[in-house]
Design a protein around this motif. Structure first.
Motif, PDB file in Angstrom:
ATOM      1  N   HIS A 104      -2.573  75.334 -31.912  1.00 28.53           N
ATOM      2  CA  HIS A 104      -1.235  74.779 -31.677  1.00 28.53           C
ATOM      3  C   HIS A 104      -0.247  75.915 -31.408  1.00 28.53           C
ATOM      4  O   HIS A 104       0.589  75.820 -30.497  1.00 28.53           O
ATOM      5  N   ALA A 105      -0.367  76.997 -32.161  1.00 31.06           N
ATOM      6  CA  ALA A 105       0.517  78.146 -31.941  1.00 31.06           C
ATOM      7  C   ALA A 105       0.311  78.734 -30.559  1.00 31.06           C
ATOM      8  O   ALA A 105       1.270  79.072 -29.848  1.00 31.06           O
ATOM      9  N   ALA A 106      -0.965  78.856 -30.140  1.00 30.81           N
ATOM     10  CA  ALA A 106      -1.245  79.403 -28.809  1.00 30.81           C
ATOM     11  C   ALA A 106      -0.677  78.530 -27.714  1.00 30.81           C
ATOM     12  O   ALA A 106      -0.198  79.021 -26.685  1.00 30.81           O
ATOM     13  N   ASP A 107      -0.700  77.219 -27.928  1.00 33.71           N
ATOM     14  CA  ASP A 107      -0.200  76.297 -26.915  1.00 33.71           C
ATOM     15  C   ASP A 107       1.323  76.305 -26.827  1.00 33.71           C
ATOM     16  O   ASP A 107       1.887  75.908 -25.801  1.00 33.71           O
ATOM     17  N   GLN A 108       1.989  76.770 -27.887  1.00 35.56           N
ATOM     18  CA  GLN A 108       3.448  76.825 -27.880  1.00 35.56           C
ATOM     19  C   GLN A 108       3.987  78.195 -27.483  1.00 35.56           C
ATOM     20  O   GLN A 108       5.155  78.324 -27.096  1.00 35.56           O
ATOM     21  N   ALA A 109       3.172  79.219 -27.604  1.00 35.17           N
ATOM     22  CA  ALA A 109       3.649  80.588 -27.447  1.00 35.17           C
ATOM     23  C   ALA A 109       4.155  80.857 -26.034  1.00 35.17           C
ATOM     24  O   ALA A 109       3.603  80.367 -25.043  1.00 35.17           O
ATOM     25  N   GLN A 110       5.202  81.656 -25.961  1.00 31.30           N
ATOM     26  CA  GLN A 110       5.779  82.124 -24.706  1.00 31.30           C
ATOM     27  C   GLN A 110       5.728  83.652 -24.679  1.00 31.30           C
ATOM     28  O   GLN A 110       5.493  84.296 -25.710  1.00 31.30           O
ATOM     29  N   PRO A 111       5.899  84.265 -23.521  1.00 34.40           N
ATOM     30  CA  PRO A 111       5.914  85.731 -23.472  1.00 34.40           C
ATOM     31  C   PRO A 111       6.865  86.311 -24.511  1.00 34.40           C
ATOM     32  O   PRO A 111       7.988  85.842 -24.679  1.00 34.40           O
ATOM     33  N   GLY A 112       6.386  87.298 -25.229  1.00 31.61           N
ATOM     34  CA  GLY A 112       7.172  87.932 -26.275  1.00 31.61           C
ATOM     35  C   GLY A 112       7.008  87.312 -27.645  1.00 31.61           C
ATOM     36  O   GLY A 112       7.476  87.872 -28.639  1.00 31.61           O
ATOM     37  N   SER A 113       6.332  86.178 -27.752  1.00 29.54           N
ATOM     38  CA  SER A 113       6.152  85.514 -29.039  1.00 29.54           C
ATOM     39  C   SER A 113       5.214  86.313 -29.942  1.00 29.54           C
ATOM     40  O   SER A 113       4.216  86.872 -29.489  1.00 29.54           O
ATOM     41  N   THR A 114       5.538  86.325 -31.227  1.00 30.06           N
ATOM     42  CA  THR A 114       4.636  86.847 -32.248  1.00 30.06           C
ATOM     43  C   THR A 114       4.284  85.709 -33.189  1.00 30.06           C
ATOM     44  O   THR A 114       5.170  85.036 -33.724  1.00 30.06           O
ATOM     45  N   ILE A 115       3.005  85.490 -33.395  1.00 22.65           N
ATOM     46  CA  ILE A 115       2.533  84.472 -34.322  1.00 22.65           C
ATOM     47  C   ILE A 115       1.925  85.189 -35.508  1.00 22.65           C
ATOM     48  O   ILE A 115       0.886  85.847 -35.395  1.00 22.65           O
ATOM     49  N   TYR A 116       2.593  85.115 -36.650  1.00 19.05           N
ATOM     50  CA  TYR A 116       2.069  85.698 -37.881  1.00 19.05           C
ATOM     51  C   TYR A 116       1.200  84.670 -38.590  1.00 19.05           C
ATOM     52  O   TYR A 116       1.609  83.525 -38.798  1.00 19.05           O
ATOM     53  N   VAL A 117       0.000  85.093 -38.976  1.00 19.06           N
ATOM     54  CA  VAL A 117      -0.957  84.189 -39.596  1.00 19.06           C
ATOM     55  C   VAL A 117      -1.098  84.574 -41.063  1.00 19.06           C
ATOM     56  O   VAL A 117      -1.432  85.718 -41.391  1.00 19.06           O
ATOM     57  N   ARG A 118      -0.791  83.607 -41.938  1.00 21.51           N
ATOM     58  CA  ARG A 118      -0.834  83.841 -43.377  1.00 21.51           C
ATOM     59  C   ARG A 118      -2.281  83.979 -43.857  1.00 21.51           C
ATOM     60  O   ARG A 118      -3.235  83.543 -43.214  1.00 21.51           O
ATOM     61  N   GLY A 119      -2.461  84.562 -45.022  1.00 22.18           N
ATOM     62  CA  GLY A 119      -3.780  84.754 -45.573  1.00 22.18           C
ATOM     63  C   GLY A 119      -4.478  83.439 -45.877  1.00 22.18           C
ATOM     64  O   GLY A 119      -3.847  82.422 -46.172  1.00 22.18           O
ATOM     65  N   GLY A 120      -5.810  83.464 -45.805  1.00 23.28           N
ATOM     66  CA  GLY A 120      -6.613  82.285 -46.089  1.00 23.28           C
ATOM     67  C   GLY A 120      -7.731  82.132 -45.084  1.00 23.28           C
ATOM     68  O   GLY A 120      -7.869  82.935 -44.151  1.00 23.28           O
ATOM     69  N   VAL A 121      -8.555  81.110 -45.286  1.00 24.58           N
ATOM     70  CA  VAL A 121      -9.706  80.859 -44.430  1.00 24.58           C
ATOM     71  C   VAL A 121      -9.368  79.758 -43.431  1.00 24.58           C
ATOM     72  O   VAL A 121      -8.900  78.681 -43.811  1.00 24.58           O
ATOM     73  N   TYR A 122      -9.618  80.053 -42.153  1.00 24.93           N
ATOM     74  CA  TYR A 122      -9.373  79.098 -41.064  1.00 24.93           C
ATOM     75  C   TYR A 122     -10.705  78.824 -40.391  1.00 24.93           C
ATOM     76  O   TYR A 122     -11.268  79.722 -39.756  1.00 24.93           O
ATOM     77  N   ARG A 123     -11.216  77.617 -40.517  1.00 23.69           N
ATOM     78  CA  ARG A 123     -12.428  77.248 -39.785  1.00 23.69           C
ATOM     79  C   ARG A 123     -11.990  76.699 -38.434  1.00 23.69           C
ATOM     80  O   ARG A 123     -12.084  75.510 -38.149  1.00 23.69           O
ATOM     81  N   GLN A 124     -11.481  77.592 -37.639  1.00 20.41           N
ATOM     82  CA  GLN A 124     -10.862  77.253 -36.362  1.00 20.41           C
ATOM     83  C   GLN A 124     -11.237  78.304 -35.324  1.00 20.41           C
ATOM     84  O   GLN A 124     -11.492  79.458 -35.648  1.00 20.41           O
ATOM     85  N   GLN A 125     -11.220  77.898 -34.079  1.00 20.98           N
ATOM     86  CA  GLN A 125     -11.313  78.827 -32.960  1.00 20.98           C
ATOM     87  C   GLN A 125      -9.961  78.918 -32.265  1.00 20.98           C
ATOM     88  O   GLN A 125      -9.119  78.017 -32.399  1.00 20.98           O
ATOM     89  N   LEU A 126      -9.779  80.001 -31.552  1.00 22.72           N
ATOM     90  CA  LEU A 126      -8.517  80.251 -30.857  1.00 22.72           C
ATOM     91  C   LEU A 126      -8.832  80.526 -29.396  1.00 22.72           C
ATOM     92  O   LEU A 126      -9.546  81.479 -29.078  1.00 22.72           O
ATOM     93  N   HIS A 127      -8.287  79.692 -28.517  1.00 28.05           N
ATOM     94  CA  HIS A 127      -8.512  79.845 -27.078  1.00 28.05           C
ATOM     95  C   HIS A 127      -7.165  80.150 -26.423  1.00 28.05           C
ATOM     96  O   HIS A 127      -6.260  79.309 -26.425  1.00 28.05           O
ATOM     97  N   ILE A 128      -7.040  81.355 -25.853  1.00 33.51           N
ATOM     98  CA  ILE A 128      -5.779  81.824 -25.287  1.00 33.51           C
ATOM     99  C   ILE A 128      -5.882  81.826 -23.765  1.00 33.51           C
ATOM    100  O   ILE A 128      -6.747  82.488 -23.186  1.00 33.51           O
ATOM    101  N   THR A 129      -4.999  81.086 -23.132  1.00 35.75           N
ATOM    102  CA  THR A 129      -4.923  81.078 -21.672  1.00 35.75           C
ATOM    103  C   THR A 129      -3.522  81.402 -21.176  1.00 35.75           C
ATOM    104  O   THR A 129      -3.340  81.665 -19.987  1.00 35.75           O
ATOM    105  N   ARG A 130      -2.529  81.362 -22.060  1.00 36.09           N
ATOM    106  CA  ARG A 130      -1.165  81.755 -21.674  1.00 36.09           C
ATOM    107  C   ARG A 130      -1.026  83.267 -21.755  1.00 36.09           C
ATOM    108  O   ARG A 130      -1.642  83.917 -22.590  1.00 36.09           O
ATOM    109  N   SER A 131      -0.158  83.805 -20.922  1.00 34.90           N
ATOM    110  CA  SER A 131       0.049  85.247 -20.864  1.00 34.90           C
ATOM    111  C   SER A 131       1.450  85.624 -21.308  1.00 34.90           C
ATOM    112  O   SER A 131       2.407  84.864 -21.118  1.00 34.90           O
ATOM    113  N   GLY A 132       1.548  86.825 -21.860  1.00 37.10           N
ATOM    114  CA  GLY A 132       2.840  87.476 -21.957  1.00 37.10           C
ATOM    115  C   GLY A 132       3.169  88.124 -20.626  1.00 37.10           C
ATOM    116  O   GLY A 132       2.498  87.905 -19.612  1.00 37.10           O
TER     117      GLY A 132
END
Length: 520
Positions: free
Chosen positions: A62-90
């Protein structure tokens, strides 16, 4: 030796332009500082919230889908059983899209139970630019099926200014069971960089400060750059305890659609520590043979061009550093390996050239100011083994100077079975623990048992010496030089090839003198 089995039928290619070997400097890749937003992800977040610190999102996607150039997404500690697919660019104006851990907390991407489809990373970057991934632990992404290739991080297509920093990638595995003597298609990667387009390349890549360990790779590699990839730096990573090649830079494997672009090129592999890399008992290379392969290099260039390998420590692998080409008629070229410390590797310290006449060649390369100690540990029989330096098939116009070669108990210093053309050896220091009577050189298939005989028979090594290099403490792998070492100030001053820094980061040239070996 080597990979022997190609991971995919994907290509790249060789561009004939570029900087001269030994002169590559990574270009500035930091864009302008103009971040437009900061967001947060946490295990107890909710994707319907604002993404602020006190109302974080739950999923990285969800964060990747919202991110715009210059965005920083800080990820808090913990276990994420998730994959991250990035197609947007800065972009250069607003900055990179950055995914980073929050302060000292540790976000963990855990692939347990997640499906693998083709070559797929837990973090997957496709055709994107200006992306930074910083500070994640990525683990437990596995498959039992051939043809599927799990990776900790995969970067595919074309794009640039991508930084993979300070990530810990471990227990990525393909554990498909062999059905016969060998098993093809049993592959996995820690980090996979595949330039699959042309003429657009993957360019200006930085892979720095990562740790990759306990990977079950089959016929693939811990860190692989393959295809149309240019202007890169692989620096200060720790790669260890994996069942195939540590760092691999590859050409001629049909990874890009145009063979004109069939080689990774113009980059630097520097400051890495690579150890316990072995294909021994890897079923992709034959499951019924004891000590079956011993062909996995800590650092390997297979088909690359214009690459500097410097100030790395490579030990307890099958091969310390290999400069070769696995494809008949194709040449790895303009590779400079300098100021590396390479020791206690099983098969050989540094190998150059194709591993048999059905392979390719290594041309116009430089092996300079390296310290090679106690490699070739598979045998204790005098005169048996591949030695500290293995010169294989198809080598020409290579320069091998200012190195220290201190043999294992076999006494083998150089093993060169094949004829070669225009190779130059000089200013190397040789040493064997058993003294001069237990030293062996093989040149063009002929064995020599003294430095004088080797000099006369090979017409090489006019300025070579056979003396104890006087290391500070070889038992503790401290290969700095003690006062009075014959290697001090006795090397060839060749400022075009030796680089500016030694293994310890000290100036390579002191006054008008240069040491032999990796340390000034």
């Amino acid at each position: 030796m080597l990979k022997q089995i190609a991971i995919c039928t994907l290509v790249i290619g060789l561009i004939t332009g570029g900087v001269q070997a030994g002169s590559y400097e990574p270009l500035a890749i930091q864009p302008a500082e103009a971040a437009v937003a900061t967001y947060y992800v946490a295990p107890d977040g909710n994707d319907t919230e604002s993404g602020m610190l006190n109302a974080p999102w739950k999923t990285l996607q969800h964060a990747a889908d919202q991110a715009q150039p210059g965005s920083t997404i800080y990820v808090r500690g913990g276990v994420y059983r998730q994959q991250l697919h990035i197609t947007r660019s800065g972009n250069a104006q607003l900055g990179a899209i950055t995914f980073a851990r929050y302060k000292q907390e540790q976000p963990i991407l855990d692939g347990t139970g997640l499906a693998v489809d083709g070559l797929q990373g837990m973090v997957r970057i496709d055709n994107a630019s200006y992306i930074t991934i910083d500070g994640f632990e990525i683990r437990n992404y596995t498959t039992t099926r051939t043809g599927n290739v799990p990776a900790g991080i995969s970067v595919m297509g074309a794009g640039g200014y991508i930084r993979l920093l300070n990530n810990h990638i471990h227990h990525i595995a393909n554990t498909a069971s062999p059905q016969g003597e060998e098993l093809s298609g049993r592959d996995a990667h820690g980090i996979a960089i595949y330039g699959t387009k042309a003429p657009s390349a993957l360019h200006h890549l930085t892979i720095r400060g990562n740790e990759l360990d306990h990977l079950v790779l089959g016929s693939s590699e811990s860190i692989a750059l393959n295809g149309n990839v240019t202007d890169f730096e692989v620096a200060n990573n720790r790669v260890h305890d994996n069942d195939n090649i540590g760092i691999d830079v590859i050409g001629f494997e049909q990874t890009a659609p145009d063979p004109t672009y069939d080689a990774v090129r113009n980059g630097r592999i520097t400051g890495n520590v690579v150890f316990n890399i072995t294909s021994n008992r890897n079923p992709s290379y034959g499951r019924n043979l004891p000590n079956n392969s011993n062909g996995a290099a800590g650092i390997y260039v297979d088909g690359g061009r214009n690459i500097v390998i410097e100030r790395n420590r490579s030990y307890s692998n099958d091969i310390g550093i290999e400069i070769a080409s696995e494809h008949k008629g194709k040449s790895t070229s303009a590779i400079t390996a300098r100021s590396n410390v390479v020791y206690s590797n099983r098969y050989t310290g540094i190998g150059i050239g194709g591993y048999d006449p059905e392979r390719g060649m290594a041309t116009d390369c430089v092996i300079m100011n390296n310290t090679l100690v106690g490699n070739d540990t598979l045998s204790n029989e005098p005169g048996d083994g591949a030695g500290q330096l293995l010169i294989q098939y198809g080598t020409s116009r290579n320069v091998i100077e200012n190195n220290i070669l201190s043999a294992s108990p076999t006494g083998v210093l150089i093993y060169n079975e094949y004829a070669s053309s225009g190779n130059k050896l000089d200013y190397n220091l040789y040493h064997t623990p058993g003294g001069a009577d237990e030293a062996w050189w093989t040149w063009h298939g002929k064995v020599y048992e003294s430095l004088a005989a080797f000099q006369k028979g090979s017409k090489q090594e006019q300025h070579a010496i056979f003396k104890n290099p006087m290391f500070v403490n070889a038992k503790l792998a401290n290969y700095r030089l003690s006062a009075g070492s014959p290697a001090i100030d006795s090397g060839l001053v060749d400022t075009k090839r030796i680089g500016t820094l030694d293994m310890a980061g000290q100036p390579r040239v002191s006054g008008k003198a240069v040491n032999r070996g990796a340390y000034e």
